[in-house]
Design an enzyme around this catalytic site. Structure first.
Site, PDB file in Angstrom:
ATOM      1  N   LYS A   1      -1.227  11.708   5.287  1.00 38.02           N
ATOM      2  CA  LYS A   1      -1.042  10.712   6.351  1.00 38.02           C
ATOM      3  C   LYS A   1      -0.339   9.481   5.791  1.00 38.02           C
ATOM      4  O   LYS A   1       0.614   8.951   6.378  1.00 38.02           O
ATOM      5  CB  LYS A   1      -2.402  10.324   6.944  1.00 38.02           C
ATOM      6  CG  LYS A   1      -2.315   9.347   8.096  1.00 38.02           C
ATOM      7  CD  LYS A   1      -3.409   8.282   8.042  1.00 38.02           C
ATOM      8  CE  LYS A   1      -2.966   7.065   7.258  1.00 38.02           C
ATOM      9  NZ  LYS A   1      -3.938   5.984   7.151  1.00 38.02           N
TER      10      LYS A   1
ATOM     11  N   LYS B   1       0.833  -1.201   0.000  1.00 36.91           N
ATOM     12  CA  LYS B   1       0.000   0.000   0.000  1.00 36.91           C
ATOM     13  C   LYS B   1       0.869   1.253   0.000  1.00 36.91           C
ATOM     14  O   LYS B   1       0.578   2.238  -0.695  1.00 36.91           O
ATOM     15  CB  LYS B   1      -0.939   0.005   1.219  1.00 36.91           C
ATOM     16  CG  LYS B   1      -1.860   1.234   1.317  1.00 36.91           C
ATOM     17  CD  LYS B   1      -2.823   1.347   0.132  1.00 36.91           C
ATOM     18  CE  LYS B   1      -3.608   2.655   0.119  1.00 36.91           C
ATOM     19  NZ  LYS B   1      -4.748   2.680   1.044  1.00 36.91           N
TER      20      LYS B   1
END
Lengths: 294, 294
Positions: free
Chosen positions: A239, A171
């Protein structure tokens, strides 16, 4: 039939939980705010008052939470999943968190007989709604096999990347590419405009060649309509880039281009654009250049 | 039947000229070195000794040359195209050059009654061979209409981007995205490897999601086989980035991420990797990180 728990009913989590429910699994949900819980209960889910209560009632428990500390607390903390785990429970985390955190959680759970999968997703709110997510899985094959029927209700591609944490590494790698494409798209749109050429025509001309990407397929039509709403929020992109950069630091990985791309999303947050789509990063370059693209 | 001239029979030019010939157009070719000329003559083309001689015999004359000064010289110089142009000749440049240079050439030719199209292409040697190039066109619609049957023999997408130079602006925009993707791919492959995860699995996991791009579809299988041959050479990528950065300077366009990406290709040339494929930029990051990806 596998009993499924879903904790964290945000933009992504609610749609995923709904697809699991639609596929016929009994689903127990928990969320800090009640609105999403009530919605899913009206559609046939059961509600629980804590992660512990969810865990007590299910065979597989999912989390979908903002960041590493949230997942650590829900998995391992007081009234958390571990506290309510029956033998054989499988824990699956759909959040995007640090690979190191995913590994730590998997180890602590394994000591108590709970197998864990890190299973972050890509494909955005649309993919979550349509059940077409890309799911990147880290953890043991045995656990993946058991969870597969549930994954099939939520995504179109499930890849077993490797051991615990490997899904999160994938990811992070995904976000390296996505950030690069978003920033490059912003620069090429502003470049075209300032060089006196219609950015729409430029996108038409290049999107079928070597520059082809999902980003250029999906985002420009929205930007050209003046639509910079999420999709995937810029502060979430930042983030995720924090996870990438922290992990790069941990493993001593030189990624200077990613560092440069990250600066743009940091500027978005600083300039009050954090709630916009990640493609709205073009706004940073527009400001610097003194032009508007659309 | 339109008579077509083709000047510059490099990796791209030779394949394009061959496809025009195959489509049934009479083709006159010229190239500095004879090998490619002889090859095409054996397939039915005629040879000419100078750009001027080509121009004298045709309705449309193409160039496919390394850089702006080459095209300027062949179009406008002694024994060049302008010197041999009959009334109604159309000049089409398939090279990637500066938008400003394309505009200047178009203006000078127009003064003498020759219409010009800048028509850079994307899709690489494979696209040139298969006649599936993406063609980005700047110039007058009247000229494009006349050239269209020839474009259809060499590409699958023809986009009229705008006035003279607009095709080159689109190509520069294309290279902004391509450079970003190549560098990001390099960083994410090294990132995955150093974080202890198989880069093959990571690519499998992410290539169907939001990171999807032609680059991730086409390049990793070659890299994983240890194949870093071109394709599209790194020194040509750097040359194109020079056009991007020069144009950005000319129009005062802030593109700091593209500047960062360009550094990687500059390092490739400095480290003797200029003849490798642009995807071999991963080698720069491998060296910094002290790992090999495949």
């Amino acid at each position: 039939m596998l009993r499924v728990g879903y904790i964290g009913l945000g933009l992504m989590g609610k749609s995923i939980a709904r697809n699991i429910l639609k596929a016929g699994f009994p689903v127990v949900v928990h969320n800090r705010s009640r609105t999403a819980v009530d919605e899913l209960v009206a559609e046939g889910a059961a509600a629980a008052n804590s992660p512990k209560e969810v865990a007590e009632q299910v065979d597989i428990v999912f989390t979908n939470l903002p960041d590493s500390p949230d997942v650590e607390k829900v998995a391992l903390g007081e009234n958390g999943i571990l506290a309510g785990a029956n033998p054989g429970l499988i824990f699956v985390d759909n959040s995007t968190i640090k690979p190191a955190s995913a590994r730590m959680i998997a180890e602590k759970l394994k000591e108590k007989g709970v197998l864990a999968l890190d299973a972050p997703v890509s494909g955005g709110d649309i993919g979550a709604k349509n059940g077409t997510l890309t799911i990147m899985v880290g953890g043991e094959a045995e656990a993946l096999e058991k969870v597969m029927p549930v994954f099939q209700a939520m995504g179109k591609t499930v890849t077993h990347v490797g051991e615990a944490g490997a899904g999160q590494v994938a990811k992070a790698a995904n976000q390296i590419m996505v950030a690069a494409q978003m920033v490059a798209m912003g620069e090429l749109l502003v470049f075209s405009k300032k060089a006196g050429v219609d950015p729409r025509k430029v996108v038409d001309a290049i999107k079928g060649g070597a520059a082809q990407c999902w980003t250029l397929d999906v985002k420009p039509p929205r930007l050209f309509e003046g639509n910079r709403n999420p999709g995937f929020k810029a502060y979430m992109q930042l983030k995720d880039m924090g996870i990438v950069l922290d992990t790069a630091k941990e493993y001593d990985i030189p990624i200077s281009a990613t560092e440069e791309n990250t600066k743009f999303f940091r500027q978005m947050i600083e300039q009050g654009m954090g709630e916009l789509d990640n493609s709205a990063v073009v706004g940073i370059i527009e400001k610097l250049a003194g032009v508007d693209v659309p």
